[in-house]
Design a protein around this motif. Structure first.
Motif, mmCIF file in Angstrom:
data_model
loop_
_atom_site.group_PDB
_atom_site.id
_atom_site.type_symbol
_atom_site.label_atom_id
_atom_site.label_comp_id
_atom_site.label_asym_id
_atom_site.label_seq_id
_atom_site.Cartn_x
_atom_site.Cartn_y
_atom_site.Cartn_z
ATOM 1 N N UNK A 1 45.240 37.527 44.941
ATOM 2 C CA UNK A 1 45.157 37.817 46.269
ATOM 3 C C UNK A 1 46.284 37.424 47.100
ATOM 4 N N UNK A 2 47.214 36.397 46.516
ATOM 5 C CA UNK A 2 48.290 35.976 46.957
ATOM 6 C C UNK A 2 49.557 35.659 46.433
ATOM 7 N N UNK A 3 50.280 36.966 46.170
ATOM 8 C CA UNK A 3 51.140 36.880 45.024
ATOM 9 C C UNK A 3 52.573 36.159 45.878
ATOM 10 N N UNK A 4 52.483 35.484 47.078
ATOM 11 C CA UNK A 4 53.497 34.810 47.505
ATOM 12 C C UNK A 4 53.631 33.443 47.260
ATOM 13 N N UNK A 5 52.488 32.786 46.420
ATOM 14 C CA UNK A 5 52.563 31.644 45.885
ATOM 15 C C UNK A 5 52.227 30.452 46.948
ATOM 16 N N UNK A 6 50.972 30.953 47.692
ATOM 17 C CA UNK A 6 50.477 30.020 48.529
ATOM 18 C C UNK A 6 50.978 30.168 50.056
ATOM 19 N N UNK A 7 51.529 31.080 50.425
ATOM 20 C CA UNK A 7 51.578 31.334 51.765
ATOM 21 C C UNK A 7 50.896 32.287 52.723
ATOM 22 N N UNK A 8 50.192 33.144 51.623
ATOM 23 C CA UNK A 8 49.279 33.970 52.018
ATOM 24 C C UNK A 8 49.504 34.956 53.024
ATOM 25 N N UNK A 9 50.587 35.510 52.694
ATOM 26 C CA UNK A 9 51.265 36.626 53.473
ATOM 27 C C UNK A 9 50.508 38.075 53.349
ATOM 28 N N UNK A 10 49.856 38.256 52.282
ATOM 29 C CA UNK A 10 49.173 39.617 51.932
ATOM 30 C C UNK A 10 47.845 39.660 52.706
ATOM 31 N N UNK A 11 47.547 40.970 52.890
ATOM 32 C CA UNK A 11 46.274 41.115 53.809
ATOM 33 C C UNK A 11 45.027 40.533 52.804
ATOM 34 N N UNK A 12 43.809 40.353 53.339
ATOM 35 C CA UNK A 12 42.844 40.140 52.441
ATOM 36 C C UNK A 12 42.573 41.367 51.619
ATOM 37 N N UNK A 13 41.760 40.842 50.358
ATOM 38 C CA UNK A 13 41.208 42.098 49.366
ATOM 39 C C UNK A 13 40.429 43.162 49.905
ATOM 40 N N UNK A 14 39.973 42.947 51.002
ATOM 41 C CA UNK A 14 38.983 43.874 51.738
ATOM 42 C C UNK A 14 40.115 44.954 52.491
ATOM 43 N N UNK A 15 41.237 44.799 52.792
ATOM 44 C CA UNK A 15 41.984 45.515 53.551
ATOM 45 C C UNK A 15 42.361 46.690 52.739
ATOM 46 N N UNK A 16 42.626 47.925 53.506
ATOM 47 C CA UNK A 16 43.334 48.881 52.916
ATOM 48 C C UNK A 16 44.533 49.162 52.242
ATOM 49 N N UNK A 17 45.235 48.032 52.331
ATOM 50 C CA UNK A 17 46.500 47.455 51.701
ATOM 51 C C UNK A 17 46.396 47.563 50.345
ATOM 52 N N UNK A 18 45.243 47.083 49.809
ATOM 53 C CA UNK A 18 45.018 47.025 48.487
ATOM 54 C C UNK A 18 44.321 48.327 47.821
ATOM 55 N N UNK A 19 43.745 49.210 48.462
ATOM 56 C CA UNK A 19 43.059 50.282 47.919
ATOM 57 C C UNK A 19 43.867 51.137 46.806
ATOM 58 N N UNK A 20 45.030 51.347 46.863
ATOM 59 C CA UNK A 20 45.618 51.986 45.843
ATOM 60 C C UNK A 20 45.260 51.512 44.345
ATOM 61 N N UNK A 21 45.310 49.968 44.378
ATOM 62 C CA UNK A 21 44.816 49.496 43.066
ATOM 63 C C UNK A 21 43.468 49.855 42.885
ATOM 64 N N UNK A 22 42.646 49.906 43.726
ATOM 65 C CA UNK A 22 41.103 49.984 43.515
ATOM 66 C C UNK A 22 40.975 51.479 43.428
#
Length: 167
Positions: free
Chosen positions: A145-166
């Motif tokens: 959920x945080x590929x930035x390594x601690x900066x938390x720049x990605x949206x939460x896993x509930x965001x549509x941003x992640x839907x392509x993986x789901x």
């Protein structure tokens, strides 16, 4: 008899050759002449079997039958290097997990990492996801959920941003 499954095991006992490859890979960021190819590992099946003996001993000692097995979490280091480095590192790491699970199917079931990188859309992970599931028979995948390594720049896993993986 019931099967006892350890659902969260990481490959924490990799052969030294894997870390040497990673060191060369990262050195290649500054000096492309030092960048290794995918064939530089030199890790034999015997080395892989030997590398997981402690984990097999832990299985026996704890009474578990099978470990759902993935690359070392801290070793995924999605934030290190470039997107291309992440893709190469992911493929190599997943291939090692696959080899171990093929060699010791009674002990391990494969779970993969994805070639995530900060600021890169999840769609870039789909080809590796398909490869490891469809071609290599992986039973799961780690989604960071945080590929930035601690900066938390990605949206939460509930965001549509992640839907392509789901999907």
């Amino acid at each position: 008899t019931p099967m006892i499954i350890d659902i969260h095991g990481h490959y924490t006992t990799e052969p030294q050759a894997l870390q040497l490859f990673r060191d060369r890979q990262l050195a290649g960021l500054a000096d492309p002449m030092r960048r290794p190819t995918n064939t530089d590992l030199g890790i034999t099946d015997e080395m892989l079997i030997q590398s997981v003996q402690k984990q097999i001993e832990f299985q026996k000692g704890r009474g578990s039958d099978l470990t759902i097995f993935s690359p070392r979490a801290a070793g995924m280091a999605h934030h290190v290097g470039t997107e291309a480095v992440s893709m190469q590192w992911t493929a190599i790491s997943n291939d090692l997990i696959h080899r171990i699970c093929e060699l010791l199917p009674e002990n391990f079931a494969p779970v993969g990492q994805l070639p995530q990188h900060p600021g890169v859309a999840p769609e870039n992970c789909i080809s590796e996801l398909r490869r490891i599931v469809d071609e290599l028979g992986f039973v799961g995948v780690n989604l960071n959920p945080d590929p930035s390594g601690g900066h938390w720049t990605s949206p939460p896993l509930t965001n549509r941003y992640w839907y392509p993986i789901y999907e």
